[in-house]
Structure formats: structure tokens, C-alpha cells
Design a protein around this motif. Structure first.
Motif, PDB file in Angstrom:
ATOM      1  N   VAL A 169       6.043  -2.801   4.801  1.00 18.04           N
ATOM      2  CA  VAL A 169       5.121  -2.341   3.762  1.00 18.04           C
ATOM      3  C   VAL A 169       4.028  -1.453   4.363  1.00 18.04           C
ATOM      4  N   PHE A 206      -0.906 -10.096  -0.676  1.00 16.64           N
ATOM      5  CA  PHE A 206      -0.259  -9.600   0.540  1.00 16.64           C
ATOM      6  C   PHE A 206      -0.848 -10.288   1.770  1.00 16.64           C
ATOM      7  N   LEU A 244       5.783  -9.697  -4.442  1.00 13.96           N
ATOM      8  CA  LEU A 244       5.769  -9.740  -2.983  1.00 13.96           C
ATOM      9  C   LEU A 244       6.621 -10.881  -2.436  1.00 13.96           C
TER      10      LEU A 244
END
Length: 278
Positions: free
Chosen positions: A121, A76, A164
Motif C-alpha cells: 500500500v 491502516f 483493509l
């Protein structure tokens, strides 16, 4: 999607009976359990049929293996930054911006430096935190512990990077649509999370599908990439796995197992026998 729900909390014990399906042939049994990646502490889901299946299964298949889940935060951080910062007040209309500021109060999202999907997110994580959900109380965490204790293999359908990247590669307009929608609805986010958890707890697939669809139907490209296309790939994995004997527990986000484009629906449409067992 594990990163969307991660927080801490404490609640009185609640008995849950989430929906589970079985697809099988003569020598292979694949149980498909819809999960919540994070739950209120004290949610008792690991009983009855689920406990029986977990004990008898030869292997556990998750969205992300434990090893990939451990890498998700690092992935991430590598994908989330924007090439050039863009202020949130240049991305969101007035109401959405006000709700966003309220949600991020007391935290440091660093949203100006992040892609729209990454801000989305972090907003989801914040809502989960406010709803007192715990990834430690989530289904994947509990199943991982029990399968590890039994010395049985655990694998994943995707890598953290691939998962992701689905968000990272959404076109900018779709990312912005999702972000604006989430910010505009932030006032109702806690209610929506509670409704989703309640529907999951009682195994109400119609109510669960309604909540899930409301999140993504405004952005068809997101629905295709995040739900429909993944469900098609996972259905393909099920078909391939049926060619080898054994018993498998496949535990993935409950949103992938409900609705007309769900994994069970796709398998049924292709002529496979799919039975709801809980």
C-alpha cells in the motif's frame, strides 16, 4: 481502493470521458461510474453525462462513505504492523530489493515492521506521489463535495476496516507474491499508472482491464478476494437497490467495472439490462 492512490500534483487541464453504465427497471435507475481515486490536478471529468446524472441522482454510493474514508488511516495503522519485524532484504530478491530501496528513498516506509500488504500500500502511495496524482482531484472527492452541497445522502458499500481486512487476511504467500511483483516492476510503475489514467480518461475499458489484470492475475487468491468477490457483493447490492424506486449514482474504482468478472458483466449474466451510457 482509496488508500492506494493519494498524493499531490499540478497538470494542465485534461478533458476526461470515463466509462459509465446504467442498470434500470421501470422505476429505478442505477448509474455505475468507474472512478480514479486520485488524478492529476486539472482533470475535467465532471461534465456532460456525469454532471447530468450527479444533478438528477437522489443519492451517491461510494466504496467508502466520507466518514469511513476519514477513518481509513487509523484503521491502516492498527492493522499494518507485523507481530515480529522482518527485514525487507529477507523478503525480496536482489532486483526487487534494489527497486524497493530506490522507491522508498527520501521517505520512511518502516517496512521492516509492517506486513507485506501494508508495504505494498505504501509503495502504491509513493508511486502516486511521483506521478503527481491528487486525491483532492479524484472523482470521489469531487462527487462528495457536490452531493454534500446539494444536501443529498452519501453512503458506502464497505467499511474501512472491512476493506483493509481483505488485504490483511490474504494468505502470506499471496501477500509475498504481490509485494515481490510490485517491487520487481517498480521501474515501470509510473508508466503503468500513466497508462491506467490515460485509458480511464478516454473511456477505453479494454486497455483499462489489461492494466488492472496485469496487477493481480499473478495472484489468483488476491484477485478473488479483492476484485471478484467484492464485485459479486456489489452486484447483490445493485439487485437489492433495484427493488426501491429512485436514481442512484454508484461510483467505484474503475477496475471493478471492467473485465469478465466486473459488476456490469455479472449483472448482465444474471439477466439484468445494463447499458453503457458514456
Amino acid at each position: 481502493m482509496p488508500l492506494l492512490l493519494a498524493a499531490c500534483g499540478a497538470k494542465a487541464e485534461v478533458e476526461a470521458r470515463p466509462a459509465m453504465w446504467l442498470v434500470e427497471d421501470a422505476d429505478t435507475h442505477i448509474y455505475m461510474l468507474g472512478t480514479m481515486h486520485a488524478l492529476p490536478a486539472g482533470t475535467d471529468w465532471n461534465r456532460g453525462k456525469i454532471a447530468e446524472v450527479a444533478k438528477s441522482a437522489d443519492e451517491l454510493m461510494l466504496e467508502l462513505s466520507p466518514q469511513q474514508l476519514a477513518q481509513a488511516g487509523m484503521v491502516f495503522q492498527s492493522l499494518a504492523p507485523r507481530d515480529k519485524p522482518l527485514a525487507m532484504d529477507a523478503r525480496l530478491p536482489a532486483k526487487a530489493l534494489a527497486n524497493y530501496r530506490k522507491l522508498e528513498a527520501g521517505t520512511d516506509f518502516g517496512g521492516d515492521k509492517l506486513d507485506d500488504w501494508a508495504v505494498l500500500v505504501l509503495m502504491g502511495q509513493r508511486v502516486a506521489e511521483q506521478a503527481e496524482l491528487s486525491s483532492a482531484a479524484g472523482v470521489e472527492s469531487g462527487l462528495t463535495a457536490s452531493f454534500r452541497a446539494a444536501g443529498k445522502p452519501i453512503a458506502g458499500l464497505e467499511s474501512a476496516k472491512a476493506q483493509l481486512t481483505l488485504f490483511e487476511t490474504l494468505d502470506p504467500a499471496t501477500q509475498r507474491t504481490l509485494l515481490v511483483q510490485a517491487a520487481e516492476n517498480a521501474d515501470n510503475a509510473l508508466k503503468d499508472v500513466s497508462a491506467m489514467a490515460a485509458a480511464w480518461t478516454r473511456g477505453d475499458t479494454q486497455a483499462l482491464a489489461k492494466v488492472v489484470n496485469e496487477d493481480v492475475d499473478a495472484a489468483p487468491a488476491a484477485r478473488k478476494a479483492i476484485i471478484t468477490d467484492r464485485n459479486r457483493r456489489w452486484s447483490g447490492w445493485v439487485k437489492t437497490r433495484l427493488e426501491r424506486p429512485g436514481t442512484v449514482l454508484m461510483a467505484v474504482g474503475a477496475g471493478h467495472l471492467v473485465g469478465t468478472d466486473s459488476v456490469p458483466a455479472m449483472l448482465s449474466a444474471d439477466g439484468y439490462r445494463v447499458t453503457r451510457v458514456q
